[in-house]
Write an enzyme that holds these catalytic residues in place. Structure first.
Site, PDB file in Angstrom:
ATOM      1  N   ARG A 136       0.835  -1.208   0.000  1.00  0.00           N
ATOM      2  CA  ARG A 136       0.000   0.000   0.000  1.00  0.00           C
ATOM      3  C   ARG A 136       0.864   1.250   0.000  1.00  0.00           C
ATOM      4  NH1 ARG A 136      -4.405   0.110   4.626  1.00  0.00           N
ATOM      5  NH2 ARG A 136      -2.639   0.728   5.902  1.00  0.00           N
ATOM      6  N   LYS A 191      -2.649   6.451   1.632  1.00  0.00           N
ATOM      7  CA  LYS A 191      -2.459   6.928   3.008  1.00  0.00           C
ATOM      8  C   LYS A 191      -1.543   8.153   2.978  1.00  0.00           C
ATOM      9  CE  LYS A 191      -2.399   4.521   7.416  1.00  0.00           C
ATOM     10  NZ  LYS A 191      -3.614   5.163   7.913  1.00  0.00           N
ATOM     11  N   GLU A 241     -16.400   5.698   4.644  1.00  0.00           N
ATOM     12  CA  GLU A 241     -15.654   5.256   5.835  1.00  0.00           C
ATOM     13  C   GLU A 241     -15.578   6.416   6.814  1.00  0.00           C
ATOM     14  OE1 GLU A 241     -11.461   4.433   5.404  1.00  0.00           O
ATOM     15  OE2 GLU A 241     -11.283   5.721   3.652  1.00  0.00           O
TER      16      GLU A 241
HETATM   17  N1  PLP Z   1      -9.276   4.068   6.716  1.00  0.00           N
HETATM   18  C1  PLP Z   1      -8.515   5.089   7.089  1.00  0.00           C
HETATM   19  C2  PLP Z   1      -8.870   6.443   6.600  1.00  0.00           C
HETATM   20  C3  PLP Z   1      -7.404   4.869   7.918  1.00  0.00           C
HETATM   21  O1  PLP Z   1      -6.641   5.874   8.319  1.00  0.00           O
HETATM   22  C4  PLP Z   1      -7.120   3.561   8.361  1.00  0.00           C
HETATM   23  C5  PLP Z   1      -5.976   3.308   9.211  1.00  0.00           C
HETATM   24  O2  PLP Z   1      -4.968   2.828   8.775  1.00  0.00           O
HETATM   25  C6  PLP Z   1      -7.956   2.523   7.942  1.00  0.00           C
HETATM   26  C7  PLP Z   1      -9.023   2.812   7.122  1.00  0.00           C
HETATM   27  C8  PLP Z   1      -7.695   1.123   8.368  1.00  0.00           C
HETATM   28  O3  PLP Z   1      -6.658   0.543   7.621  1.00  0.00           O
HETATM   29  P1  PLP Z   1      -5.780  -0.630   8.227  1.00  0.00           P
HETATM   30  O4  PLP Z   1      -6.726  -1.704   8.596  1.00  0.00           O
HETATM   31  O5  PLP Z   1      -4.906  -1.026   7.090  1.00  0.00           O
HETATM   32  O6  PLP Z   1      -5.053  -0.076   9.366  1.00  0.00           O
HETATM   33  C1  COI Z   2      -4.088   3.258  11.636  1.00  0.00           C
HETATM   34  O1  COI Z   2      -5.032   2.567  12.029  1.00  0.00           O
HETATM   35  O2  COI Z   2      -2.952   2.803  11.466  1.00  0.00           O
HETATM   36  C2  COI Z   2      -4.285   4.643  11.311  1.00  0.00           C
HETATM   37  O3  COI Z   2      -3.468   5.147  10.599  1.00  0.00           O
HETATM   38  C3  COI Z   2      -5.451   5.330  11.861  1.00  0.00           C
HETATM   39  C4  COI Z   2      -5.113   6.659  12.453  1.00  0.00           C
HETATM   40  C5  COI Z   2      -4.191   6.578  13.612  1.00  0.00           C
HETATM   41  C6  COI Z   2      -4.685   7.624  11.398  1.00  0.00           C
END
Ligand code: PLP
Ligand code: COI
Length: 341
Positions: free
Chosen positions: A82, A184, A220
């Protein structure tokens, strides 16, 4: 190895400076070898690309201590992949995926004393990030970059929120249909801060964003994907090009199907449908699975039958199974856990 004297059980989601972090610099078209350093401060030129045009991306993953006392990472190759996608979208040189994993492993190992013990309820949050460092003043990508990884022990993201969350439907948009919602990038979070503060001011924990084009479909929240459980026990989650492809959400869909025998669906979800669902939760590395009790759309409340006191039954099963896998209590699918030491 002796652990730091930290009150693990009462940690919130904050920054605690640890011993070492990883740094590698990109210059003249190549990444250097990278080092671990104790220096936590970054010094930059006043016109660095990150400062002027927000050329910065990041990742978030966790290291856990398993029941049999190993330190493990959860599917770090998905974060590496990612981050490469994020880098390409912002015209940054990707840090090679194999080196990303190596840097994460080195940083976690160097800070093993900060990895919360098994059963403490805490984990080590890992934050890889990449930003433009050389001066730019015309709008263009930087030529030089820095990739860093630091770690910090964390507890629950929604501290003091053992109870389900309340969300409000935001009037602000998070991501344009062909924008940057699927990567991200720091910029996605900078623009969410005003909406977040406004939500807190009104007594909500987070914003639920709808699709920017039609404002009819669920996307989301600011820092997590969303999942719903239908009254006939199907686990469903929005499909959209403008949400972050959450590692947790992808893992939960697999867990729902393969461990719990539930039907799963990834599809567009109209906000209108939400009132018919039985359970709701936010999922992400930081959020894990945080139950949602209600969503308020301009005064109109959608209250989930699971209520405001506890997680819904299926959400609880998903939570127990996912965290069971992460902590080594349940057998993990092949390749999901990477042992650090
Ligand atoms: N959506 C957003 C906007 C986020 O910042 C995060 C955090 O990482 C997620 C979803 C969840 O992603 P992950 O499960 O890869 O941490
Ligand atoms: C994560 O879950 O890793 C995130 O980045 C969410 C938040 C702390 C930005």
């Amino acid at each position: 190895m002796e652990k730091k004297n930290i009150d693990w059980a009462n940690l919130g989601f904050g920054y605690i400076q640890t011993g070492k972090r990883y740094v590698s610099n990109f210059k003249n078209g190549a990444w250097d070898d990278g080092v671990l350093t104790e220096e936590a401060t970054v010094t930059l030129n006043e016109s660095a690309g990150v400062l002027q045009y927000a050329q910065t991306i990041f990742e978030g993953l966790k290291a856990y201590t398993t029941q049999d006392n190993h330190i493990v990472l959860f599917r770090p190759e998905l974060n590496a992949e990612r981050m490469e996608a994020s880098a390409k979208r912002l015209e940054m040189p990707p840090f090679p995926q194999d080196r990303f994993i190596e840097a994460v492993v080195l940083t976690v190992r160097a800070n093993a004393a900060f990895v919360p013990p098994y059963g403490s309820g805490a984990a080590l949050y890992i934050r890889p990030y990449l930003f433009g460092t050389n001066p730019v003043i015309g709008v263009k990508p930087a030529d030089e970059y820095q990739f860093r990884v630091f770690v910090t022990p964390v507890g629950p993201y929604f501290k003091g929120k053992a109870r389900p969350l309340s969300l409000r439907v935001s009037d602000f948009d998070r991501a344009a249909p062909n924008g940057t919602g699927h990567i991200k990038a720091g910029l996605n979070y900078a623009m969410s801060l005003h909406a977040l503060m406004a939500a807190h001011h009104e007594g909500y924990d987070e914003n639920l964003y709808l699709d920017a084009a039609t404002r009819t479909k669920v996307e989301e929240t600011g820092g997590a994907n969303i999942i719903f459980v239908t009254k006939d026990r199907r686990v469903i989650t929005p499909k959209s090009k403008s949400i972050l492809p959450s590692v947790t959400r992808r893992s939960l869909l697999y867990v729902a199907k393969e461990y719990l025998g539930l039907e799963t669906e990834e599809r567009e979800i109209a906000f209108e449908e939400v009132q018919d669902f039985a359970e709701c939760g936010l999922c992400g590395t930081a959020a894990v699975i945080s139950p949602v009790g209600k969503i308020v759309n301009h005064g109109e409340e959608v209250c989930f039958p699971s209520g405001m006191d506890k997680m819904g039954a299926i959400t609880q099963q998903l939570y127990d199974t996912l965290t069971g896998i992460q902590m080594g209590r349940l057998e993990a699918p092949k390749g999901w856990l990477k042992i650090v030491e």
